[in-house]
Design a protein around this motif. Sequence first.
Motif, PDB file in Angstrom:
ATOM      1  N   UNK B 143      18.324  -7.994  16.370  1.00 43.68           N
ATOM      2  CA  UNK B 143      18.120  -8.628  17.681  1.00 43.68           C
ATOM      3  C   UNK B 143      17.547  -7.620  18.665  1.00 43.68           C
ATOM      4  N   UNK B 144      18.041  -6.371  18.572  1.00 45.76           N
ATOM      5  CA  UNK B 144      17.539  -5.304  19.438  1.00 45.76           C
ATOM      6  C   UNK B 144      16.058  -5.051  19.159  1.00 45.76           C
ATOM      7  N   UNK B 145      15.720  -4.920  17.874  1.00 48.43           N
ATOM      8  CA  UNK B 145      14.336  -4.597  17.509  1.00 48.43           C
ATOM      9  C   UNK B 145      13.387  -5.731  17.891  1.00 48.43           C
ATOM     10  N   UNK B 146      13.872  -6.975  17.759  1.00 52.53           N
ATOM     11  CA  UNK B 146      12.990  -8.128  18.006  1.00 52.53           C
ATOM     12  C   UNK B 146      13.178  -8.751  19.382  1.00 52.53           C
ATOM     13  N   UNK B 147      14.002  -8.098  20.217  1.00 47.35           N
ATOM     14  CA  UNK B 147      14.256  -8.630  21.565  1.00 47.35           C
ATOM     15  C   UNK B 147      14.638 -10.105  21.479  1.00 47.35           C
ATOM     16  N   UNK B 148      15.585 -10.394  20.597  1.00 42.31           N
ATOM     17  CA  UNK B 148      15.909 -11.774  20.234  1.00 42.31           C
ATOM     18  C   UNK B 148      17.229 -12.199  20.888  1.00 42.31           C
ATOM     19  N   UNK B 149      17.122 -12.944  21.991  1.00 43.18           N
ATOM     20  CA  UNK B 149      18.343 -13.317  22.726  1.00 43.18           C
ATOM     21  C   UNK B 149      19.196 -14.317  21.941  1.00 43.18           C
ATOM     22  N   UNK B 150      18.565 -15.191  21.149  1.00 38.76           N
ATOM     23  CA  UNK B 150      19.324 -16.151  20.339  1.00 38.76           C
ATOM     24  C   UNK B 150      20.162 -15.411  19.289  1.00 38.76           C
ATOM     25  N   UNK B 151      19.508 -14.471  18.634  1.00 43.01           N
ATOM     26  CA  UNK B 151      20.210 -13.644  17.640  1.00 43.01           C
ATOM     27  C   UNK B 151      21.377 -12.910  18.281  1.00 43.01           C
ATOM     28  N   UNK B 152      21.159 -12.437  19.508  1.00 39.97           N
ATOM     29  CA  UNK B 152      22.214 -11.708  20.212  1.00 39.97           C
ATOM     30  C   UNK B 152      23.430 -12.606  20.442  1.00 39.97           C
ATOM     31  N   UNK B 153      23.183 -13.865  20.809  1.00 41.25           N
ATOM     32  CA  UNK B 153      24.300 -14.794  21.036  1.00 41.25           C
ATOM     33  C   UNK B 153      25.097 -14.998  19.753  1.00 41.25           C
ATOM     34  N   UNK B 154      24.388 -15.122  18.621  1.00 39.09           N
ATOM     35  CA  UNK B 154      25.096 -15.310  17.343  1.00 39.09           C
ATOM     36  C   UNK B 154      26.043 -14.148  17.032  1.00 39.09           C
ATOM     37  N   UNK B 155      25.556 -12.932  17.242  1.00 43.21           N
ATOM     38  CA  UNK B 155      26.413 -11.758  16.994  1.00 43.21           C
ATOM     39  C   UNK B 155      27.639 -11.830  17.894  1.00 43.21           C
ATOM     40  N   UNK B 156      27.397 -12.118  19.134  1.00 44.56           N
ATOM     41  CA  UNK B 156      28.417 -12.135  20.165  1.00 44.56           C
ATOM     42  C   UNK B 156      29.518 -13.155  19.825  1.00 44.56           C
ATOM     43  N   UNK B 157      29.102 -14.251  19.168  1.00 46.73           N
ATOM     44  CA  UNK B 157      30.081 -15.289  18.814  1.00 46.73           C
ATOM     45  C   UNK B 157      30.859 -14.969  17.536  1.00 46.73           C
ATOM     46  N   UNK B 158      30.347 -14.035  16.722  1.00 49.13           N
ATOM     47  CA  UNK B 158      30.965 -13.797  15.409  1.00 49.13           C
ATOM     48  C   UNK B 158      32.126 -12.822  15.449  1.00 49.13           C
TER      49      UNK B 158
END
Lengths: 231, 231
Positions: B143-158
């Motif tokens: 998510x960091x490398x791809x500036x991916x906010x959706x991916x970031x939310x998934x991590x945050x929820x896991x």
Amino acid sequence: MVKEQAHTVSSYEQELGQIRAMMARMGGIVESQMAQAMAAIVDRDEEAAMAASECDPQVDALERDVEALAIRLLALRAPMAGDLREIVSAMKITGDLERIGDCAASIARRTLKLDPGDGRMSVGGLRTMGRMVQENLRRAIDAMAQQDSEGAIEVWQSDTAVDELYTAMFRELVTYMMEDPRTIRSCTHLLFIAKNLERIGDHATNIAERVYYATTGDQLPVVRPRGGPAV
Amino acid sequence: MVKEQAHTVSSYEQELGQIRAMMARMGGIVESQMAQAMAAIVDRDEEAAMAASECDPQVDALERDVEALAIRLLALRAPMAGDLREIVSAMKITGDLERIGDCAASIARRTLKLDPGDGRMSVGGLRTMGRMVQENLRRAIDAMAQQDSEGAIEVWQSDTAVDELYTAMFRELVTYMMEDPRTIRSCTHLLFIAKNLERIGDHATNIAERVYYATTGDQLPVVRPRGGPAV
């Protein structure tokens, strides 16, 4: 606070002063959280334990406010050299202060889980360790407030003693558990309490390194006392 | 690397790209350090344990390099809006990556201290927990490398699942100790290993929060899954 600020014509110095004041406040909160955590260990003070475990939202909000103001200052005032280093260091230091608050809250919550009577175990060692860490934290926060590179070096050099005491505590607690398995549950919490104290010392060392860098522009040597204990 | 850069006429985009590349490299190192730490737990691979415990200087140096380049960029290029948030977030994220490296090194060192034979205890739970944390870390770094906010939310929820597994491991290990006090020393190391895994998950969540903020300009809600386990 940050939003209000946007509506006033504030000088650069005022805004920098505001960051410093917010950092000082954040430092004050985690220092008193740490004192409450120690009262929770040493005096089994449940009220102090509850109070220490409830500071997180306040500290988290201050971390965000400092960052928002720092970003605003970077964007609008383009600070240079020492000021730039100070602002960048402030953003890093808030991370350490926030983690110190987490550790203090964790200590406080664990004291509430100790079996009645088991609270006296290792309390002497924890008190000594806590005093050393509190002293280092106080000096790190003072060095931060006064931009004192000499003070920062002193903090940085003191962490080894904390690590040594932690290692001794670890051995002592494992011995207690082996001698009386009924103490295992409480001793595991005491182990983590000791570890949290050691980590607070570690974060105080980080703050000292940051203060040194912000005030001098140089890094302290890479080989740090903060390598940490083996256990 | 930063010094060389000063002698060339480098575009703003190139310098920002350089920070991203350094962050990706730092992410790659701590990911492989984490994989080695897991091999050290699951396969009792001593070589992997030694390798994982020796990455600190490399990661620390990268943290300093990212910061030096970020300060240079802030001073000379006065980045705005999204770029400014990205640079500030990068400096915060390096702190989390550095701590993840510390946790992985600590796990690796502790596997070397387990009594022979005790290494099998709880290895199933640690393997499951390790896989979840590795997955979260990988996704946070992606998510960091791809500036991916959706991916970031998934991590945050896991992260909640990791916390639950940690709490179960804690109970299991305390039970082992009570049933057979000869396992106490090893079990305390396993307890700290589980705690370090939980902390790595916590730092992955922090990275996700930072990525979300850098890409969107908004903060994830203050009530975080990362409140952490009770033990």
